[in-house]
Design a protein around this motif. Structure first.
Motif, PDB file in Angstrom:
ATOM      1  N   PHE A   1       0.827  -1.216   0.000  1.00 28.99           N
ATOM      2  CA  PHE A   1       0.000   0.000   0.000  1.00 28.99           C
ATOM      3  C   PHE A   1       0.860   1.265   0.000  1.00 28.99           C
ATOM      4  CE2 PHE A   1       0.388  -1.102   4.503  1.00 28.99           C
ATOM      5  CZ  PHE A   1       0.751   0.109   5.084  1.00 28.99           C
ATOM      6  N   GLU A   2       2.093   1.164   0.524  1.00 34.65           N
ATOM      7  CA  GLU A   2       2.969   2.341   0.517  1.00 34.65           C
ATOM      8  C   GLU A   2       3.397   2.674  -0.920  1.00 34.65           C
ATOM      9  OE1 GLU A   2       5.150   2.177   4.835  1.00 34.65           O
ATOM     10  OE2 GLU A   2       5.608   0.557   3.446  1.00 34.65           O
ATOM     11  N   VAL A   3       3.691   1.628  -1.701  1.00 35.31           N
ATOM     12  CA  VAL A   3       4.065   1.857  -3.104  1.00 35.31           C
ATOM     13  C   VAL A   3       2.838   2.329  -3.895  1.00 35.31           C
ATOM     14  CG1 VAL A   3       4.979   0.778  -5.206  1.00 35.31           C
ATOM     15  CG2 VAL A   3       5.910   0.156  -2.986  1.00 35.31           C
ATOM     16  N   GLN A   4       1.675   1.723  -3.607  1.00 37.87           N
ATOM     17  CA  GLN A   4       0.442   2.143  -4.300  1.00 37.87           C
ATOM     18  C   GLN A   4       0.125   3.607  -3.995  1.00 37.87           C
ATOM     19  OE1 GLN A   4      -2.399  -0.634  -2.837  1.00 37.87           O
ATOM     20  NE2 GLN A   4      -1.347  -2.337  -3.804  1.00 37.87           N
ATOM     21  N   ASP A   5       0.293   3.980  -2.724  1.00 33.51           N
ATOM     22  CA  ASP A   5       0.034   5.381  -2.341  1.00 33.51           C
ATOM     23  C   ASP A   5       0.982   6.324  -3.086  1.00 33.51           C
ATOM     24  OD1 ASP A   5      -1.949   4.594  -0.660  1.00 33.51           O
ATOM     25  OD2 ASP A   5      -0.851   4.912   1.198  1.00 33.51           O
ATOM     26  N   ALA A   6       2.262   5.919  -3.150  1.00 31.09           N
ATOM     27  CA  ALA A   6       3.250   6.758  -3.832  1.00 31.09           C
ATOM     28  C   ALA A   6       2.893   6.907  -5.314  1.00 31.09           C
ATOM     29  CB  ALA A   6       4.647   6.155  -3.685  1.00 31.09           C
ATOM     30  N   LEU A   7       2.543   5.779  -5.941  1.00 29.18           N
ATOM     31  CA  LEU A   7       2.174   5.817  -7.365  1.00 29.18           C
ATOM     32  C   LEU A   7       0.930   6.665  -7.583  1.00 29.18           C
ATOM     33  CD1 LEU A   7       2.828   2.095  -8.247  1.00 29.18           C
ATOM     34  CD2 LEU A   7       3.804   4.018  -9.483  1.00 29.18           C
ATOM     35  N   ASN A   8      -0.026   6.496  -6.681  1.00 29.15           N
ATOM     36  CA  ASN A   8      -1.267   7.260  -6.781  1.00 29.15           C
ATOM     37  C   ASN A   8      -0.985   8.763  -6.674  1.00 29.15           C
ATOM     38  OD1 ASN A   8      -4.267   7.216  -6.793  1.00 29.15           O
ATOM     39  ND2 ASN A   8      -3.962   8.197  -4.816  1.00 29.15           N
ATOM     40  N   ASN A   9      -0.146   9.144  -5.715  1.00 27.86           N
ATOM     41  CA  ASN A   9       0.194  10.557  -5.539  1.00 27.86           C
ATOM     42  C   ASN A   9       0.958  11.102  -6.748  1.00 27.86           C
ATOM     43  OD1 ASN A   9      -1.004  10.653  -3.038  1.00 27.86           O
ATOM     44  ND2 ASN A   9       0.888  10.269  -1.912  1.00 27.86           N
TER      45      ASN A   9
ATOM     46  N   VAL B   1       8.377 -11.005  -8.752  1.00 28.56           N
ATOM     47  CA  VAL B   1       8.877 -10.689  -7.414  1.00 28.56           C
ATOM     48  C   VAL B   1       9.978  -9.635  -7.515  1.00 28.56           C
ATOM     49  CG1 VAL B   1       9.998 -11.635  -5.356  1.00 28.56           C
ATOM     50  CG2 VAL B   1       8.379 -13.035  -6.636  1.00 28.56           C
ATOM     51  N   VAL B   2       9.875  -8.593  -6.724  1.00 24.04           N
ATOM     52  CA  VAL B   2      10.938  -7.580  -6.655  1.00 24.04           C
ATOM     53  C   VAL B   2      11.286  -7.352  -5.183  1.00 24.04           C
ATOM     54  CG1 VAL B   2      10.415  -6.400  -8.826  1.00 24.04           C
ATOM     55  CG2 VAL B   2       9.300  -5.648  -6.752  1.00 24.04           C
ATOM     56  N   ALA B   3      12.561  -7.039  -4.937  1.00 26.16           N
ATOM     57  CA  ALA B   3      13.018  -6.858  -3.548  1.00 26.16           C
ATOM     58  C   ALA B   3      13.814  -5.571  -3.430  1.00 26.16           C
ATOM     59  CB  ALA B   3      13.874  -8.052  -3.145  1.00 26.16           C
ATOM     60  N   ALA B   4      14.044  -5.134  -2.189  1.00 24.75           N
ATOM     61  CA  ALA B   4      14.818  -3.911  -1.932  1.00 24.75           C
ATOM     62  C   ALA B   4      16.254  -4.101  -2.426  1.00 24.75           C
ATOM     63  CB  ALA B   4      14.801  -3.609  -0.442  1.00 24.75           C
ATOM     64  N   PRO B   5      16.962  -3.065  -2.866  1.00 30.28           N
ATOM     65  CA  PRO B   5      16.463  -1.684  -2.949  1.00 30.28           C
ATOM     66  C   PRO B   5      15.450  -1.515  -4.088  1.00 30.28           C
ATOM     67  CG  PRO B   5      18.654  -1.842  -3.908  1.00 30.28           C
ATOM     68  CD  PRO B   5      18.353  -3.193  -3.335  1.00 30.28           C
ATOM     69  N   TYR B   6      14.420  -0.707  -3.804  1.00 26.57           N
ATOM     70  CA  TYR B   6      13.394  -0.444  -4.808  1.00 26.57           C
ATOM     71  C   TYR B   6      13.715   0.863  -5.525  1.00 26.57           C
ATOM     72  CZ  TYR B   6      10.787  -4.003  -2.275  1.00 26.57           C
ATOM     73  OH  TYR B   6      10.406  -5.170  -1.677  1.00 26.57           O
ATOM     74  N   VAL B   7      13.633   0.815  -6.840  1.00 30.31           N
ATOM     75  CA  VAL B   7      13.847   2.039  -7.625  1.00 30.31           C
ATOM     76  C   VAL B   7      12.575   2.323  -8.413  1.00 30.31           C
ATOM     77  CG1 VAL B   7      15.236   3.189  -9.390  1.00 30.31           C
ATOM     78  CG2 VAL B   7      16.329   1.573  -7.802  1.00 30.31           C
ATOM     79  N   LEU B   8      11.905   3.396  -8.010  1.00 25.96           N
ATOM     80  CA  LEU B   8      10.659   3.779  -8.680  1.00 25.96           C
ATOM     81  C   LEU B   8      10.947   4.959  -9.599  1.00 25.96           C
ATOM     82  CD1 LEU B   8       7.574   3.622  -9.014  1.00 25.96           C
ATOM     83  CD2 LEU B   8       7.341   4.975  -6.937  1.00 25.96           C
ATOM     84  N   GLN B   9      10.750   4.757 -10.889  1.00 29.12           N
ATOM     85  CA  GLN B   9      10.999   5.822 -11.867  1.00 29.12           C
ATOM     86  C   GLN B   9       9.666   6.427 -12.308  1.00 29.12           C
ATOM     87  OE1 GLN B   9      13.057   3.126 -14.599  1.00 29.12           O
ATOM     88  NE2 GLN B   9      14.811   4.510 -14.510  1.00 29.12           N
ATOM     89  N   ALA B  10       9.662   7.734 -12.433  1.00 26.70           N
ATOM     90  CA  ALA B  10       8.435   8.422 -12.862  1.00 26.70           C
ATOM     91  C   ALA B  10       8.786   9.512 -13.857  1.00 26.70           C
ATOM     92  CB  ALA B  10       7.721   9.033 -11.663  1.00 26.70           C
ATOM     93  N   ILE B  11       8.050   9.566 -14.962  1.00 22.05           N
ATOM     94  CA  ILE B  11       8.246  10.630 -15.963  1.00 22.05           C
ATOM     95  C   ILE B  11       7.102  11.626 -15.854  1.00 22.05           C
ATOM     96  CG2 ILE B  11       8.290  11.163 -18.448  1.00 22.05           C
ATOM     97  CD1 ILE B  11       9.821   8.588 -18.900  1.00 22.05           C
TER      98      ILE B  11
ATOM     99  N   GLY C   1       0.397  14.323 -12.091  1.00 21.52           N
ATOM    100  CA  GLY C   1       0.609  14.386 -13.536  1.00 21.52           C
ATOM    101  C   GLY C   1       1.669  13.434 -14.067  1.00 21.52           C
ATOM    102  N   GLY C   2       2.107  12.485 -13.245  1.00 16.32           N
ATOM    103  CA  GLY C   2       3.086  11.490 -13.710  1.00 16.32           C
ATOM    104  C   GLY C   2       2.516  10.726 -14.897  1.00 16.32           C
TER     105      GLY C   2
END
Lengths: 252, 211
Positions: free
Chosen positions: B109-117, B152-162, B122-123
């Protein structure tokens, strides 16, 4: 009050006038009491005026929002007609147009129907407990986000929330008691989430006790409404706007 | 009895007046911050709708012009197709944006919240540890790890946004403020970020065209 009425019994004309006077007096007292009751929670006048100005801005922007959406939809229809006409003129246009029609389905621009599941969600009861600051009885935008995510994970092929299609760019946000989706469209409860897909798979995702556990526990504690129903015939509308990329440049 | 009715009527009249006023001021009765958030969102949405309108007008003019001269503007159709494919995550994209690096475990939910925000800011395109993400991509927790559309993905997590780096930065700061109390998080703006992974379109099995 009761003893005064008993004493008046039998003397008709004074009874009527006295009753009228007592009623008028009571009405005025009640009016005063209720006015007092009313004036307590109302904000001071400057705050009231400020809120009115903000509300007016929202109303104007929402009217503009509706006009723009309608303009976009009418342009989309016109462009679609011209694209279909173009497809009659050249094979390359025909090929691109066929692919475009398919892609419109992928991005959610076209309405779909089929079997699936409907989830309904509404606010529960405020326990009026001053020590409970959780607001757990209110449906939050994150609850919708969690349900939509679970439905995708359970194999949903298309989803709508209160008739707003969830498309690749959809995000959930809030403004006070409203949830905002798709170009600042305000939604308010009760919420109906419609997902098309295999009904048993979608239902087993929602029924899984490990999923939506917090929401389910709030439903038990506060009476927050959470229910679902499988159906063989559901409809989700197409997205009511379009897509423009300002920053992401396609490389392919 | 008459007095009691009069008392009730008097009270009801004022309460009724009050309720009508509250309905009319549904928004005004909310706190100013909430209404300001709504105004901000409406302004942004209307700008985007205006841009969509302008783009469609240009496409309409190009198609009409080609038809008027007896031809067909296949390129105008292809241009629209390319945008829709990129929106669906089916094409590699590049552009300005930012990269969020999370050094420890996070919940779905933390990643979903980040993506949602970020999407709300405007991402336009996203990837997590090399996997392309659109709003229909499920992200689920599996122990200390995450499943992104079954991978499956594990830390470190790299979230890229354009998107607009400034807008995205505000959303990223909001999203990572609570995360930063327990894991190391860095947010780096990029002038040109490439998201090369793509999604395969899923065929519809249950849903059919028409509403």
């Amino acid at each position: 009050m009761r003893s005064a009425l008993i004493r008046l019994h039998g003397t008709v004309p004074p009874r009527v006038s006295l009753l009228a006077s007592v009623s008028l007096a009571t009405f005025l007292v009640a009016l005063l009491a209720a006015t007092q009751f009313r004036s307590q929670p109302l904000p001071p006048s400057n705050r009231f005026a400020r809120n009115q100005a903000l509300t007016q801005s929202v109303n104007e922007l929402e009217a503009q929002n509706r006009r723009l959406k309608s303009q976009v939809q009418s342009l989309q229809a016109s462009v679609k007609t011209l694209e279909d006409d173009s497809a009659q003129r050249s094979s390359s246009a025909q090929q691109a147009n066929a692919l475009l029609d398919t892609q419109k389905t992928v991005v959610g621009l076209l309405g779909l129907h089929g079997p699936g599941i409907t989830i309904t969600l509404h606010d529960g009861n405020d326990p009026n407990d001053p020590s409970d600051h959780s607001l757990g009885w209110v449906v939050h935008y994150q609850d919708l986000q969690d349900i939509v995510n679970l439905l995708w994970a359970s194999g949903a092929e298309a989803i709508s929330v209160n008739q707003q299609r969830v498309v690749p760019t959809t995000s959930f946000f809030y403004a006070g008691v409203n949830v905002l989706v798709n170009n600042a469209t305000r939604l308010s409860g009760p919420y109906t989430i419609t997902a098309l897909g295999d009904p048993p798979s979608l239902e087993s995702g929602v029924k899984d006790p490990d999923q939506l556990s917090e929401l389910k526990s709030r439903s038990r504690i506060y009476g927050l409404g959470l229910a679902w129903q499988r159906s063989n015939s559901l409809r989700v509308p197409g997205y009511d706007a379009s897509f423009v990329l300002r920053y992401a440049q396609p490389a392919g | 009895m008459v007095s009691l009715i009069a008392l009730l009527l008097g009270f009801l009249l004022v309460v009724q007046l009050r309720s009508q006023a509250l309905v009319a001021q549904n928004l005004a009765s909310q706190d100013n911050t909430s209404v300001a958030l709504l105004i901000n969102d409406l302004n942004r949405a209307n700008t985007q709708l205006l841009e969509q309108s302008v783009t469609l007008e240009q496409r309409e003019a190009a198609l009409r012009q080609a038809l008027a001269t007896g031809g067909a503007d296949a390129k105008a159709i292809e241009k629209e197709l390319t945008v829709f494919k990129a929106v669906a995550g089916e094409l590699p994209v590049h552009g300005s944006g930012l990269e969020i690096r999370i050094e420890g475990p996070v919940q779905d939910f933390e990643v979903q919240d980040a993506l949602n925000n970020l999407r709300n800011a405007g991402g336009e395109a996203f990837a997590l540890n090399g996997y392309r993400i659109v709003s229909g991509t499920p992200i689920m927790s599996r122990g200390d790890r995450l499943m992104v559309a079954g991978h499956v993905v594990a830390a470190p997590y790299v979230l890229q946004a354009i998107g607009d780096p400034e807008q995205l930065q505000m959303a990223a700061d909001l999203s990572t403020s609570s995360l930063q109390t327990r894991v190391q998080v860095s947010v780096v703006r990029k002038t040109d970020l490439a998201i090369t992974s793509v999604l395969e379109p899923r065929p519809l099995v249950y849903a059919q065209l028409g509403s």
